[in-house]
Motif scaffolding. Structure first.
Motif, PDB file in Angstrom:
ATOM      1  N   PRO A  23       0.805  -1.229   0.000  1.00 40.05           N
ATOM      2  CA  PRO A  23       0.000   0.000   0.000  1.00 40.05           C
ATOM      3  C   PRO A  23       0.835   1.274   0.000  1.00 40.05           C
ATOM      4  O   PRO A  23       0.392   2.299  -0.529  1.00 40.05           O
ATOM      5  CB  PRO A  23      -0.833  -0.116   1.284  1.00 40.05           C
ATOM      6  CG  PRO A  23      -0.117  -1.100   2.133  1.00 40.05           C
ATOM      7  CD  PRO A  23       0.564  -2.042   1.203  1.00 40.05           C
ATOM      8  N   VAL A  24       2.044   1.218   0.562  1.00 36.93           N
ATOM      9  CA  VAL A  24       2.878   2.425   0.581  1.00 36.93           C
ATOM     10  C   VAL A  24       3.367   2.746  -0.826  1.00 36.93           C
ATOM     11  O   VAL A  24       3.337   3.911  -1.247  1.00 36.93           O
ATOM     12  CB  VAL A  24       4.051   2.262   1.560  1.00 36.93           C
ATOM     13  CG1 VAL A  24       4.995   3.466   1.476  1.00 36.93           C
ATOM     14  CG2 VAL A  24       3.542   2.120   2.993  1.00 36.93           C
ATOM     15  N   LEU A  25       3.822   1.749  -1.578  1.00 37.79           N
ATOM     16  CA  LEU A  25       4.226   2.001  -2.955  1.00 37.79           C
ATOM     17  C   LEU A  25       3.055   2.496  -3.790  1.00 37.79           C
ATOM     18  O   LEU A  25       3.207   3.417  -4.617  1.00 37.79           O
ATOM     19  CB  LEU A  25       4.813   0.738  -3.577  1.00 37.79           C
ATOM     20  CG  LEU A  25       6.166   0.269  -3.030  1.00 37.79           C
ATOM     21  CD1 LEU A  25       6.586  -1.028  -3.715  1.00 37.79           C
ATOM     22  CD2 LEU A  25       7.228   1.346  -3.229  1.00 37.79           C
ATOM     23  N   ASN A  26       1.885   1.923  -3.579  1.00 41.15           N
ATOM     24  CA  ASN A  26       0.699   2.400  -4.298  1.00 41.15           C
ATOM     25  C   ASN A  26       0.381   3.837  -3.930  1.00 41.15           C
ATOM     26  O   ASN A  26      -0.034   4.636  -4.779  1.00 41.15           O
ATOM     27  CB  ASN A  26      -0.493   1.503  -3.979  1.00 41.15           C
ATOM     28  CG  ASN A  26      -0.294   0.080  -4.457  1.00 41.15           C
ATOM     29  OD1 ASN A  26       0.563  -0.197  -5.280  1.00 41.15           O
ATOM     30  ND2 ASN A  26      -1.088  -0.832  -3.922  1.00 41.15           N
ATOM     31  N   THR A  27       0.582   4.173  -2.672  1.00 39.18           N
ATOM     32  CA  THR A  27       0.361   5.541  -2.208  1.00 39.18           C
ATOM     33  C   THR A  27       1.310   6.508  -2.914  1.00 39.18           C
ATOM     34  O   THR A  27       0.900   7.602  -3.328  1.00 39.18           O
ATOM     35  CB  THR A  27       0.552   5.611  -0.683  1.00 39.18           C
ATOM     36  OG1 THR A  27      -0.464   4.830  -0.046  1.00 39.18           O
ATOM     37  CG2 THR A  27       0.475   7.042  -0.170  1.00 39.18           C
ATOM     38  N   LEU A  28       2.571   6.117  -3.048  1.00 42.26           N
ATOM     39  CA  LEU A  28       3.536   6.976  -3.744  1.00 42.26           C
ATOM     40  C   LEU A  28       3.080   7.235  -5.183  1.00 42.26           C
ATOM     41  O   LEU A  28       3.213   8.357  -5.691  1.00 42.26           O
ATOM     42  CB  LEU A  28       4.917   6.319  -3.735  1.00 42.26           C
ATOM     43  CG  LEU A  28       5.582   6.097  -2.371  1.00 42.26           C
ATOM     44  CD1 LEU A  28       6.939   5.425  -2.543  1.00 42.26           C
ATOM     45  CD2 LEU A  28       5.719   7.406  -1.606  1.00 42.26           C
ATOM     46  N   ALA A  29       2.541   6.207  -5.832  1.00 41.00           N
ATOM     47  CA  ALA A  29       2.050   6.382  -7.202  1.00 41.00           C
ATOM     48  C   ALA A  29       0.803   7.264  -7.233  1.00 41.00           C
ATOM     49  O   ALA A  29       0.655   8.129  -8.108  1.00 41.00           O
ATOM     50  CB  ALA A  29       1.751   5.024  -7.838  1.00 41.00           C
ATOM     51  N   ASN A  30      -0.085   7.080  -6.270  1.00 39.38           N
ATOM     52  CA  ASN A  30      -1.322   7.876  -6.244  1.00 39.38           C
ATOM     53  C   ASN A  30      -1.047   9.358  -6.020  1.00 39.38           C
ATOM     54  O   ASN A  30      -1.873  10.199  -6.369  1.00 39.38           O
ATOM     55  CB  ASN A  30      -2.258   7.356  -5.156  1.00 39.38           C
ATOM     56  CG  ASN A  30      -2.868   6.016  -5.510  1.00 39.38           C
ATOM     57  OD1 ASN A  30      -2.827   5.580  -6.663  1.00 39.38           O
ATOM     58  ND2 ASN A  30      -3.438   5.339  -4.523  1.00 39.38           N
ATOM     59  N   HIS A  31       0.090   9.677  -5.422  1.00 37.79           N
ATOM     60  CA  HIS A  31       0.478  11.077  -5.223  1.00 37.79           C
ATOM     61  C   HIS A  31       1.432  11.579  -6.304  1.00 37.79           C
ATOM     62  O   HIS A  31       1.878  12.726  -6.245  1.00 37.79           O
ATOM     63  CB  HIS A  31       1.128  11.259  -3.847  1.00 37.79           C
ATOM     64  CG  HIS A  31       0.150  11.332  -2.722  1.00 37.79           C
ATOM     65  ND1 HIS A  31      -0.508  12.498  -2.367  1.00 37.79           N
ATOM     66  CD2 HIS A  31      -0.303  10.385  -1.866  1.00 37.79           C
ATOM     67  CE1 HIS A  31      -1.301  12.271  -1.338  1.00 37.79           C
ATOM     68  NE2 HIS A  31      -1.209  10.998  -1.018  1.00 37.79           N
ATOM     69  N   GLY A  32       1.758  10.737  -7.264  1.00 38.45           N
ATOM     70  CA  GLY A  32       2.657  11.166  -8.333  1.00 38.45           C
ATOM     71  C   GLY A  32       4.101  11.303  -7.897  1.00 38.45           C
ATOM     72  O   GLY A  32       4.904  11.929  -8.592  1.00 38.45           O
TER      73      GLY A  32
END
Length: 246
Positions: A23-32
């Motif tokens: 989820p942290v890597l996905n979060t980084l992507a969701n914030h660009g």
């Protein structure tokens, strides 16, 4: 890395975007902070994003260097420079010849993705990439006083192991997977925790695991002093102590 304007606002993944079990890597992507579509991420981009949220240069460098190696199920019978924990395919580069990685490769078998996830199912039992609503609800209910201290994170990892051992006859979870799982929890504790004794606030956990969003709205700010190995390793060992299932 400094966030400016709306460039790094949160946008959930679209239907064609690639995402990982993390989820942290996905979060980084969701914030660009890394490519929003989850494709062609360079080591420099990933290292910068990891350092931005609070991990030290040494931790970020060690992690990124390892995952950017070419994957081999058995490195002893593979070319030099390959590793079990590596995630890239051979010759996987962008148009400029720079090695790149796609987020869904974090979930490739026999690498870093492992059974006994906090919020994902085991590969043998279901979807090991996307959030499992029941496991997420169970994790949210595991906090003490609305917080996740190291003892809570470790004890919950042990609980998850015991659950999966009962229901997954093909469970693959040895000491390597144990320490990978505890390292994930240690990173969560160091990046989003509020000091030694207060743990990670439940609202931060819900933002990251439930929304895959950095908890700015809940009051979180990236650490000014980053978490280097001398801080991370004792946290990992403490969590491992509470999580030890063998």
């Amino acid at each position: 890395m400094a966030l400016q304007g709306n460039e790094h606002d949160h946008h959930p993944a679209g239907p064609d975007d690639l995402r990982s079990p993390c989820p942290v890597l996905n979060t980084l992507a969701n914030h660009g902070l890394i490519a929003r579509n989850g494709r062609d991420i360079t080591a420099t981009q990933l290292k910068s994003a990891i350092q931005y949220i609070g991990l030290g240069f040494d931790v970020a460098t060690a992690l990124v260097s390892r995952v950017f190696e070419v994957h081999a199920d058995d490195p002893s019978h593979a070319p030099p420079g390959t590793s079990r924990a590596g995630l890239r395919d051979p010759n996987q580069v962008n148009k400029d010849g720079i090695p790149v990685l796609n987020l869904d490769q974090v979930g490739r078998p026999h690498a870093l993705e492992h059974d006994v996830s906090i919020t994902r199912q085991d590969r043998e039992l279901g979807d090991c990439i996307h959030l499992d609503p029941d496991l997420y609800k169970q994790f949210i209910q595991a906090s003490q006083d609305g917080r996740y201290r190291s003892s809570v994170l470790g004890s919950y990892r042990k609980t998850r192991y015991e659950e999966q051992k009962r229901i997954n006859p093909h469970l693959q979870f040895g000491k390597f997977e144990h320490y990978v799982g505890c390292a994930e929890m240690a990173a969560l504790r160091c990046v989003f925790g509020q000091g030694v004794s207060r743990g990670v606030p439940g609202e931060y956990v819900r933002a990251v695991f439930g929304d895959e969003r950095l908890p700015y709205n809940e009051g979180w700010k990236p650490r000014r002093l980053k978490a280097f190995f001398p801080e991370m390793i004792p946290v990992l060992l403490l969590i491992s102590h509470y999580a030890w299932p063998f």
